[in-house]
Write a protein that holds these residues in place. Structure first.
Motif, PDB file in Angstrom:
ATOM      1  N   MET A   1       0.820  -1.213   0.000  1.00 46.57           N
ATOM      2  CA  MET A   1       0.000   0.000   0.000  1.00 46.57           C
ATOM      3  C   MET A   1       0.856   1.268   0.000  1.00 46.57           C
ATOM      4  N   ALA A   2       2.134   1.075   0.225  1.00 43.66           N
ATOM      5  CA  ALA A   2       2.985   2.244   0.467  1.00 43.66           C
ATOM      6  C   ALA A   2       3.415   2.931  -0.819  1.00 43.66           C
ATOM      7  N   GLU A   3       2.560   2.909  -1.808  1.00 44.82           N
ATOM      8  CA  GLU A   3       2.919   3.585  -3.054  1.00 44.82           C
ATOM      9  C   GLU A   3       1.969   4.760  -3.231  1.00 44.82           C
ATOM     10  N   ASN A   4       2.553   5.886  -3.374  1.00 41.18           N
ATOM     11  CA  ASN A   4       1.875   7.150  -3.195  1.00 41.18           C
ATOM     12  C   ASN A   4       1.014   7.541  -4.395  1.00 41.18           C
ATOM     13  N   SER A   5      -0.277   7.755  -4.151  1.00 41.26           N
ATOM     14  CA  SER A   5      -1.213   8.110  -5.215  1.00 41.26           C
ATOM     15  C   SER A   5      -1.746   9.522  -5.015  1.00 41.26           C
ATOM     16  N   ARG A   6      -0.994  10.344  -4.337  1.00 36.06           N
ATOM     17  CA  ARG A   6      -1.497  11.677  -3.987  1.00 36.06           C
ATOM     18  C   ARG A   6      -1.739  12.556  -5.195  1.00 36.06           C
ATOM     19  N   LEU A   7      -0.829  12.491  -6.177  1.00 41.20           N
ATOM     20  CA  LEU A   7      -1.038  13.315  -7.371  1.00 41.20           C
ATOM     21  C   LEU A   7      -2.316  12.886  -8.086  1.00 41.20           C
ATOM     22  N   THR A   8      -2.541  11.584  -8.159  1.00 35.06           N
ATOM     23  CA  THR A   8      -3.748  11.060  -8.797  1.00 35.06           C
ATOM     24  C   THR A   8      -5.002  11.515  -8.054  1.00 35.06           C
ATOM     25  N   ILE A   9      -4.990  11.360  -6.735  1.00 33.06           N
ATOM     26  CA  ILE A   9      -6.169  11.741  -5.949  1.00 33.06           C
ATOM     27  C   ILE A   9      -6.441  13.241  -6.080  1.00 33.06           C
ATOM     28  N   ALA A  10      -5.410  14.047  -5.915  1.00 33.06           N
ATOM     29  CA  ALA A  10      -5.610  15.499  -5.968  1.00 33.06           C
ATOM     30  C   ALA A  10      -6.082  15.933  -7.352  1.00 33.06           C
ATOM     31  N   THR A  11      -5.551  15.323  -8.390  1.00 31.51           N
ATOM     32  CA  THR A  11      -5.991  15.673  -9.742  1.00 31.51           C
ATOM     33  C   THR A  11      -7.436  15.242  -9.964  1.00 31.51           C
ATOM     34  N   HIS A  12      -7.782  14.071  -9.451  1.00 27.09           N
ATOM     35  CA  HIS A  12      -9.168  13.608  -9.537  1.00 27.09           C
ATOM     36  C   HIS A  12     -10.099  14.612  -8.850  1.00 27.09           C
ATOM     37  N   VAL A  13      -9.727  15.021  -7.667  1.00 27.23           N
ATOM     38  CA  VAL A  13     -10.530  15.984  -6.900  1.00 27.23           C
ATOM     39  C   VAL A  13     -10.753  17.258  -7.710  1.00 27.23           C
ATOM     40  N   LEU A  14      -9.675  17.801  -8.238  1.00 28.49           N
ATOM     41  CA  LEU A  14      -9.789  19.071  -8.971  1.00 28.49           C
ATOM     42  C   LEU A  14     -10.583  18.900 -10.260  1.00 28.49           C
ATOM     43  N   THR A  15     -10.394  17.765 -10.917  1.00 26.27           N
ATOM     44  CA  THR A  15     -11.113  17.522 -12.166  1.00 26.27           C
ATOM     45  C   THR A  15     -12.612  17.421 -11.910  1.00 26.27           C
TER      46      THR A  15
END
Lengths: 142, 142
Positions: free
Chosen positions: B1-15
């Motif tokens: 689980m320790a693989e970071n998906s923050r850019l994906t999540i934040a981009t999803h949120v903004l989109t």
DNA sequence: CCTTGTTGTAACAAGGTTTGTTTCAAACGG
DNA sequence: CCGTTTGAAACAAACCTTGTTACAACAAGG
């Protein structure tokens, strides 16, 4: 501790092997390499194992065993090293599926995948510009 | 689980916020965003907190609270998002100091740092080419 | 001023990664 | 056959990421 330094370690290993080779010592044991990196020989063997599977170094076993560069330092780029030691893509997708009922949830992964591919391409292109010989040269200048 | 998906999540949120805005709904709660990402609202609030600190979204508190884009989707690039959510450099140096008696151990870190800077520069340049509006457009095409 | 809905944040669990360490079978040159 | 070295497994310690619960702080609207 969970921040990955494999590219750094593998590049250090190869750079040190390149310098030793220039000094006339082609064959190095994992213990000799570990002395420069200042870590455990098993760590070095793990890294060298990746590099061997990628064809960048060769191993001799038995008594008087050790490691040799499989190419000249000019012929090994940091992209080769990156490919040897990194498997995961740069940016992870969602760990659990987004809501596929939502148009964004449904389409975001292929859309982002496309962008991420371009970014990885740019990264690879940049890594390819530098060879182990370049790193060694710059290392000795510092 | 320790693989970071923050850019994906934040981009999803903004989109998703960009699409809602286009539909006339400027203000979204973390729960509404979480429904599209299919995760817990606290995760979304953590991500939105990063985006708020970077000036990409604004928050309203109290009853009837929620989140609003602080810029148009055309004015938010993935580099902005990356800067908002990623702090660590791309490639880590050695976790323990290399052997500074060895010329490679001594010089490798500045030498590699120079290369890594160039790679990060290339990555940032590529991320800057894509805006949230671009991602939304491509997302709806998929 | 009170109710109510939402944020901000802390605390914790679960599962994963990374490095480092010990251990030992396997390989093989001499 | 001996001695050296690799390859690999097993494990510990530290850390990261996501997800969850819980709750104080905040403020809009009656």
């Amino acid at each position: 501790m969970a921040e990955n330094s494999r590219l750094t370690i593998a590049t250090h290993v190869l750079t040190w092997m390149a310098l030793a080779r220039r000094r006339g010592q082609d064959l190095l044991t994992s213990e000799q390499v570990a002395a420069s990196v200042n870590t455990n020989p098993v760590i070095i063997r793990r890294s060298l194992g990746d590099l061997r599977r990628a064809g960048l170094v060769e191993v001799r076993r038995g008594a008087g065993a050790g490691w040799i560069l499989a190419r000249t330092p000019e012929e090994i780029t940091l992209l080769d090293v990156y490919n040897a030691v990194e498997q995961h893509p740069l940016f992870a997708m969602h760990h659990t599926d987004p809501n596929l009922e939502c148009p964004v949830g449904k389409g975001i992964r292929p859309a982002l995948g496309h962008v991420y591919d371009g970014v990885e391409q740019a990264l690879r292109h940049e890594l390819q510009r530098t060879s182990i010989a370049d790193v060694l040269k710059r290392t000795l200048q510092e």
